[in-house]
Design a protein around this motif. Structure first.
Motif, PDB file in Angstrom:
ATOM      1  N   CYS A 209      36.193  52.616  45.633  1.00 34.18           N
ATOM      2  CA  CYS A 209      37.390  53.278  44.642  1.00 34.18           C
ATOM      3  C   CYS A 209      38.064  52.353  43.763  1.00 34.18           C
ATOM      4  O   CYS A 209      38.554  52.710  42.956  1.00 34.18           O
ATOM      5  CB  CYS A 209      38.356  54.154  45.642  1.00 34.18           C
ATOM      6  N   LEU A 210      37.732  51.059  44.082  1.00 35.68           N
ATOM      7  CA  LEU A 210      38.419  49.971  43.400  1.00 35.68           C
ATOM      8  C   LEU A 210      37.575  49.415  42.182  1.00 35.68           C
ATOM      9  O   LEU A 210      38.051  48.444  41.705  1.00 35.68           O
ATOM     10  CB  LEU A 210      38.922  48.936  44.313  1.00 35.68           C
ATOM     11  N   CYS A 211      36.547  50.095  42.192  1.00 36.12           N
ATOM     12  CA  CYS A 211      35.508  49.441  41.077  1.00 36.12           C
ATOM     13  C   CYS A 211      36.345  49.534  39.767  1.00 36.12           C
ATOM     14  O   CYS A 211      36.810  50.480  39.354  1.00 36.12           O
ATOM     15  CB  CYS A 211      34.090  50.140  41.284  1.00 36.12           C
ATOM     16  N   THR A 212      35.869  48.601  38.754  1.00 35.76           N
ATOM     17  CA  THR A 212      36.354  48.688  37.487  1.00 35.76           C
ATOM     18  C   THR A 212      35.172  49.585  36.787  1.00 35.76           C
ATOM     19  O   THR A 212      34.113  49.555  36.793  1.00 35.76           O
ATOM     20  CB  THR A 212      36.063  47.275  36.962  1.00 35.76           C
ATOM     21  N   SER A 213      35.793  50.514  36.019  1.00 34.62           N
ATOM     22  CA  SER A 213      34.814  51.297  35.247  1.00 34.62           C
ATOM     23  C   SER A 213      35.114  51.249  33.599  1.00 34.62           C
ATOM     24  O   SER A 213      34.425  51.879  32.988  1.00 34.62           O
ATOM     25  CB  SER A 213      34.773  52.818  35.535  1.00 34.62           C
ATOM     26  N   ARG A 214      36.376  50.825  33.152  1.00 32.08           N
ATOM     27  CA  ARG A 214      36.737  50.708  31.946  1.00 32.08           C
ATOM     28  C   ARG A 214      37.021  49.385  31.702  1.00 32.08           C
ATOM     29  O   ARG A 214      38.163  48.826  32.081  1.00 32.08           O
ATOM     30  CB  ARG A 214      38.093  51.526  31.621  1.00 32.08           C
ATOM     31  N   ILE A 215      36.452  48.710  30.841  1.00 29.52           N
ATOM     32  CA  ILE A 215      36.618  47.298  30.608  1.00 29.52           C
ATOM     33  C   ILE A 215      37.052  47.060  29.388  1.00 29.52           C
ATOM     34  O   ILE A 215      36.540  47.271  28.312  1.00 29.52           O
ATOM     35  CB  ILE A 215      35.303  46.283  30.775  1.00 29.52           C
ATOM     36  N   PHE A 216      38.468  46.618  29.113  1.00 25.12           N
ATOM     37  CA  PHE A 216      38.998  46.310  27.626  1.00 25.12           C
ATOM     38  C   PHE A 216      38.949  44.883  27.315  1.00 25.12           C
ATOM     39  O   PHE A 216      39.472  44.285  28.006  1.00 25.12           O
ATOM     40  CB  PHE A 216      40.463  46.933  27.711  1.00 25.12           C
ATOM     41  N   VAL A 217      38.221  44.492  26.053  1.00 27.28           N
ATOM     42  CA  VAL A 217      38.171  43.194  25.807  1.00 27.28           C
ATOM     43  C   VAL A 217      38.772  42.923  24.581  1.00 27.28           C
ATOM     44  O   VAL A 217      38.786  43.711  23.433  1.00 27.28           O
ATOM     45  CB  VAL A 217      36.862  42.806  25.930  1.00 27.28           C
ATOM     46  N   GLN A 218      39.701  41.908  24.486  1.00 29.12           N
ATOM     47  CA  GLN A 218      40.218  41.856  23.191  1.00 29.12           C
ATOM     48  C   GLN A 218      39.308  41.097  21.975  1.00 29.12           C
ATOM     49  O   GLN A 218      38.492  40.581  22.426  1.00 29.12           O
ATOM     50  CB  GLN A 218      41.473  40.655  23.307  1.00 29.12           C
ATOM     51  N   ARG A 219      39.654  41.638  20.755  1.00 30.90           N
ATOM     52  CA  ARG A 219      38.616  41.755  19.827  1.00 30.90           C
ATOM     53  C   ARG A 219      37.836  40.561  19.598  1.00 30.90           C
ATOM     54  O   ARG A 219      36.778  40.211  19.455  1.00 30.90           O
ATOM     55  CB  ARG A 219      38.975  42.508  18.626  1.00 30.90           C
TER      56      ARG A 219
ATOM     57  N   CYS B 126      34.343  61.759  28.518  1.00 28.36           N
ATOM     58  CA  CYS B 126      34.523  61.920  30.188  1.00 28.36           C
ATOM     59  C   CYS B 126      34.185  60.635  30.752  1.00 28.36           C
ATOM     60  O   CYS B 126      34.665  60.349  31.812  1.00 28.36           O
ATOM     61  CB  CYS B 126      33.551  63.013  30.515  1.00 28.36           C
ATOM     62  N   CYS B 127      33.335  59.834  30.239  1.00 31.04           N
ATOM     63  CA  CYS B 127      32.895  58.575  30.808  1.00 31.04           C
ATOM     64  C   CYS B 127      34.270  57.623  30.854  1.00 31.04           C
ATOM     65  O   CYS B 127      34.147  56.483  31.764  1.00 31.04           O
ATOM     66  CB  CYS B 127      31.907  57.661  29.897  1.00 31.04           C
ATOM     67  N   MET B 128      35.193  57.781  30.164  1.00 29.11           N
ATOM     68  CA  MET B 128      36.296  56.942  29.892  1.00 29.11           C
ATOM     69  C   MET B 128      37.377  57.572  30.756  1.00 29.11           C
ATOM     70  O   MET B 128      38.524  56.996  30.777  1.00 29.11           O
ATOM     71  CB  MET B 128      36.743  56.728  28.603  1.00 29.11           C
ATOM     72  N   GLN B 129      37.322  58.742  31.029  1.00 27.73           N
ATOM     73  CA  GLN B 129      38.342  59.718  31.816  1.00 27.73           C
ATOM     74  C   GLN B 129      38.038  60.027  33.181  1.00 27.73           C
ATOM     75  O   GLN B 129      39.054  59.946  33.989  1.00 27.73           O
ATOM     76  CB  GLN B 129      38.492  61.116  30.941  1.00 27.73           C
ATOM     77  N   GLU B 130      36.783  60.312  33.510  1.00 34.17           N
ATOM     78  CA  GLU B 130      36.485  60.818  34.921  1.00 34.17           C
ATOM     79  C   GLU B 130      35.938  59.727  35.790  1.00 34.17           C
ATOM     80  O   GLU B 130      35.309  58.693  35.322  1.00 34.17           O
ATOM     81  CB  GLU B 130      35.504  62.020  34.887  1.00 34.17           C
ATOM     82  N   GLU B 131      36.215  60.012  36.938  1.00 30.38           N
ATOM     83  CA  GLU B 131      35.599  59.014  37.996  1.00 30.38           C
ATOM     84  C   GLU B 131      33.956  59.145  38.269  1.00 30.38           C
ATOM     85  O   GLU B 131      33.805  60.231  38.466  1.00 30.38           O
ATOM     86  CB  GLU B 131      36.342  59.058  39.192  1.00 30.38           C
ATOM     87  N   ILE B 132      33.143  58.143  37.943  1.00 27.70           N
ATOM     88  CA  ILE B 132      31.953  58.229  37.993  1.00 27.70           C
ATOM     89  C   ILE B 132      31.343  57.744  39.301  1.00 27.70           C
ATOM     90  O   ILE B 132      30.318  58.647  39.962  1.00 27.70           O
ATOM     91  CB  ILE B 132      30.965  57.510  36.811  1.00 27.70           C
TER      92      ILE B 132
END
Ligand code: NAD
Length: 487
Positions: free
Chosen positions: A287-297, A386-392
């Motif tokens: 449940c704690l896995c990262t699934s959205r990685i935001f990287v500074q440009r 949906c890949c950025m919104q829903e839990e995969i």
């Protein structure tokens, strides 16, 4: 379906005895695709018997001192630890996770859950205030609630079940536990040790079966005043509805869509290996896995190149091979669901940089029918996708670029979930600022999954209600009373 004699057949554990069930569910070995175990398909009748046993055991168990209960919990921890390898083998086979993960994470943590609550139960104090002007003292007293219903998921089977059983019984409650029908074996193995540990009959009852039948019977039982549930948000909604007529006390630990926020001053030599783990550990089924990685440009390209090249090195295969990094997903249906997200992302114009549909997966002969997929990295995904919104809940992670701190906080918070986040930066001020503003029950900065069980664990928004931990679990599993004495 016909079954060979070699199948493992589980039985419910009620009032200190293993009890057969009239019907059974097939349980699959995710790494081979074969049925290898039969799990009781319990319903109202079995739950009724278990609740009755738990009710009967409650007066004696709840009147034992915390020290007596603590000694029993410690004994149980020792017995599980003694059989650690057998438990780890069983967990890996049942769940599909690697033997290494089961040996180093799942089973040691199950042992520690009992040790931790065996210790913490000895150290709680209650409150007292004085009103000298009216000659009164007030104090609080805490007592166990009664029969606790405990429902757990399939991703960390014994780890999460014991995270509930340990505090519940340490506080003096008796329990009826229902593990996931897909991963029941280690709970059954634990039942075999209860008597030797000195757990009196009826204190821990385990009823196996589906959520719809066994789970719901437990949730609806009038003599079960509290339900501790870990699982999906959808199931939690159903449990909330079903328990509402009884006004039950609920603890709900649910899904996540956890962001990693990586600023351009992050130490990538630490960040990349940890973010690979936070994305793909346990097949991404944490449940704690990262699934959205935001990287500074400024570091986006470099990060992506290094991250993808490292992800490609992950070895996927037979979970019992200690050199394997990732095992099989829990079921064929779940594998198809996870794969379908990758297809949807592609259809939306995102780029799959490695893994599913891009690289080929070579599996050993015995594992051809197993539910495997490669670590998959997707880039150029829209925030609304949906890949950025829903839990995969699989080995799929999305990488996107951001420019400013303000922007990334808003984007990270723009999902319905709020369980865990990681922040990577060497700027201490920024780390504090961002952590404070993230809508997330847990924020790890420059690390992931380092836990102090004393502190609250749980999510905001659709990720849950309530917290678990030394004090939080104690409060959940006890009823508090304020007593006023006038002299
Ligand atoms: P799930 O909700 O399908 O099932 C969880 C448990 O609930 C199982 O034992 C299941 O049999 C039971 N259940 C299902 N329907 C029920 C009903 N109507 N009444 C009572 N019980 C019912 O979840 P899952 O697929 O097993 O687990 C994956 C989910 O769990 C993911 O969303 C994951 O994020 C979440 N999870 C959360 C945490 C956390 O601590 N927040 C930890 C692990 C997993």
């Amino acid at each position: 379906m016909s079954h060979s004699k070699a199948l493992l057949v589980l039985e419910n554990f009620i009032a200190g005895k293993f009890v057969p069930c009239s019907s059974y569910i097939d349980s699959y070995n995710p790494s081979t695709g074969d049925v290898y175990c039969r799990v009781p398909d319990s319903g109202k009748e079995e739950v009724e018997a278990a609740v009755k046993a738990a009710k009967t055991a409650f007066p004696i168990w709840s009147s034992k001192s915390p020290l007596e209960r603590s000694q029993i919990l410690n004994k149980l921890a020792d017995l599980i630890e003694h059989d650690l390898e057998a438990f780890a083998q069983a967990e890996s086979k049942d769940q599909g996770k690697t033997i290494t993960f089961a040996r180093t994470v799942d089973i040691p943590r199950a042992v520690y859950n009992f040790r931790f609550f065996a210790s913490s139960i000895l150290h709680h104090t209650t409150e007292c205030t004085e009103m000298a002007t009216v000659g009164c003292v007030h104090y609080t007293s805490r007592a166990p609630v009664g029969v606790a219903g405990l429902i757990s998921p399939w991703n960390l089977p014994l780890y999460l079940l014991t995270w509930k059983i340990a505090p519940a019984i340490a506080c003096g409650n008796t329990v009826v536990a229902k593990p996931s029908e897909m991963t029941s074996v280690t709970a059954w193995l634990m039942c075999k040790l209860l008597e030797k540990a000195g757990v009196p009959h009826g204190v821990v009852n385990v009823v196996f079966g589906t959520g719809a039948k066994a789970g719901e019977a437990l949730v609806c039982h009038p003599d079960v005043p509290l339900i501790s549930f870990t699982g999906s948000t959808l199931t939690a909604q159903r449990i909330t509805e079903k328990s509402a007529p009884h006004c039950k006390r609920l603890s709900l630990e649910l899904g996540g869509k956890n962001p990693a926020i990586i600023f351009d001053d992050a130490d990538l030599s630490q960040c990349i290996p940890t973010t690979l783990r936070s994305s793909f550990a346990n097949q991404g089924e944490i449940c704690l896995c990262t699934s959205r990685i935001f990287v500074q440009r400024g570091i986006y390209r470099e990060f992506l190149k290094r991250f993808v090249s490292e992800a490609k090195k992950w070895k996927v295969g037979n979970p019992s091979d200690p050199t394997v990094d990732m095992g099989a997903l829990i079921s064929k249906e779940h594998l198809e669901k996870v794969r379908s997200y990758v297809k949807k992302a592609q259809a939306e114009g995102a780029r799959v940089l490695c893994g599913e549909g891009v690289d080929s997966l070579a599996l050993p002969n015995g594992n051809q029918k197993g539910y495997f997929m490669l670590p998959t990295v997707i880039a150029e995904v829209k925030d609304e996708s949906c890949c950025m919104q829903e839990e995969i809940f699989g080995p799929v992670t999305c990488v996107v670029a951001f420019d400013t701190e303000e922007e990334v906080i808003e984007r990270a918070n723009s999902v319905k979930y709020g369980l865990a986040a990681t922040v990577w930066s060497s700027n201490v001020g920024r780390v504090h600022r961002v952590a404070q503003r993230l809508q997330s029950g847990l924020v790890w900065t420059n690390c992931w999954l380092i836990r102090d069980l004393n502190l609250p664990f749980g999510g905001m928004k659709a990720s849950g209600i309530g917290r678990e931990g030394a004090k939080d679990s104690y409060e959940f599993f006890t009823e508090v009373k304020t007593i006023t004495i006038k002299h």
